[in-house]
Design an enzyme around this catalytic site. Structure first.
Site, PDB file in Angstrom:
ATOM      1  CG  LEU A  30      -1.575  -1.327   1.352  1.00 51.03           C
ATOM      2  CD1 LEU A  30      -2.451  -0.619   2.511  1.00 51.03           C
ATOM      3  CD2 LEU A  30      -2.572  -1.467   0.198  1.00 51.03           C
ATOM      4  CG  HIS A  31       0.521   3.548  -3.283  1.00 45.44           C
ATOM      5  ND1 HIS A  31      -0.382   3.894  -3.214  1.00 45.44           N
ATOM      6  CD2 HIS A  31       1.134   2.878  -3.733  1.00 45.44           C
ATOM      7  CE1 HIS A  31      -0.857   3.807  -4.334  1.00 45.44           C
ATOM      8  NE2 HIS A  31      -0.332   3.086  -4.773  1.00 45.44           N
ATOM      9  CG  HIS A  34      -3.136   0.954  -1.806  1.00 41.23           C
ATOM     10  ND1 HIS A  34      -1.620   1.577  -1.959  1.00 41.23           N
ATOM     11  CD2 HIS A  34      -3.788   0.477  -3.849  1.00 41.23           C
ATOM     12  CE1 HIS A  34      -2.183   0.261  -3.582  1.00 41.23           C
ATOM     13  NE2 HIS A  34      -2.853   0.065  -4.021  1.00 41.23           N
ATOM     14  CD  GLN A 150      -9.419  -1.703 -11.540  1.00 43.02           C
ATOM     15  OE1 GLN A 150      -8.292  -2.612 -12.066  1.00 43.02           O
ATOM     16  NE2 GLN A 150      -8.886  -1.167 -10.354  1.00 43.02           N
TER      17      GLN A 150
HETATM   18  P1  AMP Z   1      -3.965  -1.603  -7.104  1.00 41.67           P
HETATM   19  O1  AMP Z   1      -3.370  -2.042  -5.921  1.00 41.67           O
HETATM   20  O2  AMP Z   1      -3.325  -1.426  -7.821  1.00 41.67           O
HETATM   21  O3  AMP Z   1      -4.545  -3.385  -7.126  1.00 41.67           O
HETATM   22  O4  AMP Z   1      -4.737  -0.476  -6.472  1.00 41.67           O
HETATM   23  C1  AMP Z   1      -5.765  -0.973  -5.409  1.00 41.67           C
HETATM   24  C2  AMP Z   1      -6.945   0.302  -5.366  1.00 41.67           C
HETATM   25  O5  AMP Z   1      -6.477   1.992  -5.682  1.00 41.67           O
HETATM   26  C3  AMP Z   1      -8.080   0.816  -7.190  1.00 41.67           C
HETATM   27  O6  AMP Z   1      -9.128   1.624  -7.570  1.00 41.67           O
HETATM   28  C4  AMP Z   1      -6.569   1.435  -7.697  1.00 41.67           C
HETATM   29  O7  AMP Z   1      -6.822   2.522  -8.573  1.00 41.67           O
HETATM   30  C5  AMP Z   1      -6.753   2.176  -6.481  1.00 41.67           C
HETATM   31  N1  AMP Z   1      -5.296   3.552  -6.661  1.00 41.67           N
HETATM   32  C6  AMP Z   1      -3.147   2.774  -6.943  1.00 41.67           C
HETATM   33  N2  AMP Z   1      -2.694   3.665  -6.734  1.00 41.67           N
HETATM   34  C7  AMP Z   1      -3.438   5.136  -7.119  1.00 41.67           C
HETATM   35  C8  AMP Z   1      -2.987   6.583  -6.943  1.00 41.67           C
HETATM   36  N3  AMP Z   1      -2.043   6.381  -7.282  1.00 41.67           N
HETATM   37  N4  AMP Z   1      -3.883   7.122  -6.461  1.00 41.67           N
HETATM   38  C9  AMP Z   1      -5.908   6.048  -6.585  1.00 41.67           C
HETATM   39  N5  AMP Z   1      -5.654   5.085  -6.105  1.00 41.67           N
HETATM   40  C10 AMP Z   1      -5.318   4.027  -6.786  1.00 41.67           C
END
Ligand code: AMP
Length: 280
Positions: A30-31, A34, A150
């Site tokens: 997570l960052h 998230h 997505q």
């Molecule tokens: P992931 O873990 O990459 O599958 O992302 C999980 C959720 O976090 C998804 O809905 C992504 O679109 C969202 N997400 C990932 N990176 C970002 C970001 N930089 N800003 C906002 N939402 C994000």
């Protein structure tokens, strides 16, 4: 905060919740992007559940499933700090029947952009989100605009299949230099990390051109392409599409558009996008 490791644990926890649940599906590592989703879920529903699941069905055979970064303990700590009520972190065997034959496909929207290069990716995404939503039974689910295709696909699935769910889009969270936050950014070398800033710079260059009056799609895209190539990055795709249906933007440019890019930097696949509104 509860850590739930399988469906029986999730179901037992869910049965105890009387407040509406806000759901944040993630693949972990997570960052701040998230965590923004988690904080938003917490504010809006009082009971935020984060899932952490590197979903094998959305990775192609030549993609980075095995090298995708993982650190569950760190993720759990971050979720606790962000105010989540629970984390659901299942193993693939808890999520998928070995002989499953049912898939969710959102036709049309899965063809352009990433769909051209990631065969079966959105089928895996839609299927796992459908399964997780059925398990969690949230009132609202939070998705980042960073993964714009997505988000569009999930909204369509929720609409078409009558999920009793509100999909909440969350704006992209960026590093101070504009790079969209991504779990994959940790795999960039210092040089690649520097060059990766060209993605956002390219998108903003095109948006500025449109703001100055450019109404030709090819010209706007080519302005962005020059910035990328100036940084030694050859995009996998760089496309200006209509925000609602992801079909190519037509000339003269008008309405709600999205400029979307995917590129490999240091062998790491990065994506980004920017909304461009063209008034009358
Ligand atoms: P992931 O873990 O990459 O599958 O992302 C999980 C959720 O976090 C998804 O809905 C992504 O679109 C969202 N997400 C990932 N990176 C970002 C970001 N930089 N800003 C906002 N939402 C994000």
């Amino acid at each position: 905060m509860k850590l739930l490791r399988d469906l029986p644990e999730l179901r037992a926890w869910r049965a105890e919740q009387s407040a509406p649940v806000g759901f944040v599906p993630t693949m972990g590592y997570l960052h701040e992007g998230h965590l923004e989703l988690v904080r938003r879920a917490r504010r809006e529903t009082a009971c935020a559940l984060v899932s952490i699941f590197v979903n094998p069905t959305q990775f192609g055979p030549a993609e980075d499933l095995d090298s995708y970064p993982r650190d569950l303990q760190r993720d759990v700590d971050l979720c606790r700090e962000a105010g989540a009520e629970a984390v659901y972190a299942p193993e693939p065997a808890d999520v998928y029947w070995p002989d499953a034959t049912t898939w969710v496909e959102v036709h049309g929207l899965d063809r352009p952009l990433c769909g051209r290069f990631r065969e079966g990716h959105f089928r895996g995404v839609a299927t796992v989100v459908a399964k997780l939503v059925h398990r969690v039974q949230p009132r609202k689910a939070y998705f980042g605009e960073k993964d714009f295709q997505q988000l569009t696909i999930i909204r369509r699935m929720v609409r078409d299949l009558d999920f009793p769910l509100e999909v909440v889009p969350v704006p992209t969270v960026r590093e101070p230099d504009g790079l969209a936050m991504s779990s994959r950014n940790v795999r960039l070398s210092p040089d690649g990390r520097q060059r990766a800033t060209a993605l956002f710079a390219a998108l903003t260059t095109a948006r500025e051109a449109v703001e100055r009056g450019e109404r030709d799609a090819e010209a706007a895209v080519s302005a962005a392409g020059q910035v990328l190539r100036g940084a030694g990055i050859e995009p996998q795709y760089l496309e200006l599409v209509q925000a609602d249906n992801l079909e190519p933007a037509s000339n003269p440019l008008a309405g709600r558009l999205v400029l979307a890019v995917a590129a490999f930097v240091d062998g790491v696949r990065l994506i980004d996008n920017l909304r461009i509104e063209v008034g009358e």
